[in-house]
Design an enzyme around this catalytic site. Structure first.
Site, PDB file in Angstrom:
ATOM      1  N   VAL A 142      -1.739  -3.087  -8.455  1.00  0.00           N
ATOM      2  CA  VAL A 142      -0.992  -2.321  -9.456  1.00  0.00           C
ATOM      3  C   VAL A 142      -0.595  -3.304 -10.549  1.00  0.00           C
ATOM      4  CG1 VAL A 142      -0.155  -0.493  -7.942  1.00  0.00           C
ATOM      5  CG2 VAL A 142       1.120  -2.631  -8.100  1.00  0.00           C
ATOM      6  N   SER A 143      -0.433  -2.801 -11.767  1.00  0.00           N
ATOM      7  CA  SER A 143      -0.227  -3.686 -12.906  1.00  0.00           C
ATOM      8  C   SER A 143       1.146  -4.339 -12.927  1.00  0.00           C
ATOM      9  CB  SER A 143      -0.445  -2.922 -14.216  1.00  0.00           C
ATOM     10  OG  SER A 143      -1.778  -2.448 -14.271  1.00  0.00           O
ATOM     11  N   THR A 144       2.153  -3.646 -12.411  1.00  0.00           N
ATOM     12  CA  THR A 144       3.510  -4.193 -12.427  1.00  0.00           C
ATOM     13  C   THR A 144       4.182  -3.941 -11.081  1.00  0.00           C
ATOM     14  OG1 THR A 144       4.520  -2.146 -13.223  1.00  0.00           O
ATOM     15  CG2 THR A 144       3.724  -3.692 -14.886  1.00  0.00           C
TER      16      THR A 144
END
Length: 199
Positions: free
Chosen positions: A9-11
């Site tokens: 996931v990106s963050t």
């Protein structure tokens, strides 16, 4: 055959539940025991290759512990096509397979391997086209007497006019900047260069 799932996931605030659910359904449908699957998850951007869980997964692949990597989507592995192809080559060199569920890519069979080879070929073709366009632009610039591809802000006759007007106090730097639509800093550089002693 040992299977590892890679999730990204990106963050840290994003949830990976949907990825896990989709992959779990696929694994069950293909007869895999979820308790025997190794899971790796990174809460980091895909533009960096230095990801903790990804590095651990890579080590497991080269150690022979993992024979197949499964991802929900290609961009979970990398957001860059160049990096993705490098990763895919490393996986292949280690003798492991790769499956991307969304794009239906499976390098454990001939069709999947051919698909990745085609992607690599198109990527290399695009890079070669960019190199050729860049070279053509630089060659054209040199033919016009320019070192780089960018056209000079001021022509030689304009520089001469600026120098004459400012040194004779007919006009100020600000006035010449407005006249030629450039910054006052550009005008100052032209005058300063003219005043430099020739050695």
């Amino acid at each position: 055959m040992s299977i590892a799932v890679y999730i990204r996931v990106s963050t840290h605030s994003q949830k990976s539940d949907s990825q896990k659910a989709e992959i779990s359904r696929w694994l069950k449908a293909h007869g895999h025991n979820l308790s025997e699957v190794m899971w790796y998850e990174d809460p980091e951007t895909g533009t960096t290759m230095n990801r903790r869980e990804f590095n651990l997964l890579t080590e497991a692949v080269f150690a022979g512990t993992v024979k197949t990597i499964v991802v929900w989507k290609l961009d979970r592995l990398s957001r860059s096509l160049k990096d993705l192809l490098v990763i895919m080559e490393r996986i292949d060199n280690a003798g492991a397979g790769f499956k991307s569920l969304t794009e239906s890519i499976d390098t454990t069979n001939a069709a999947g391997r051919m698909m990745m080879q085609m992607v690599g070929a198109f990527a290399e073709f695009e890079r070669e086209m960019i190199r050729e366009r860049t070279k053509a632009g630089l060659d054209a610039a040199r033919a016009e007497g320019r070192v780089g591809g960018r056209r000079p802000v001021l022509r030689d006759d304009q520089k001469k006019d600026i120098i004459e007007n400012i040194l004779s106090d007919r006009k100020t730097g600000a006035q010449m900047a407005r006249l030629y639509n450039v910054s006052e800093a550009t005008i100052s550089r032209v005058v300063a260069k003219h005043r430099q002693p020739i050695i």
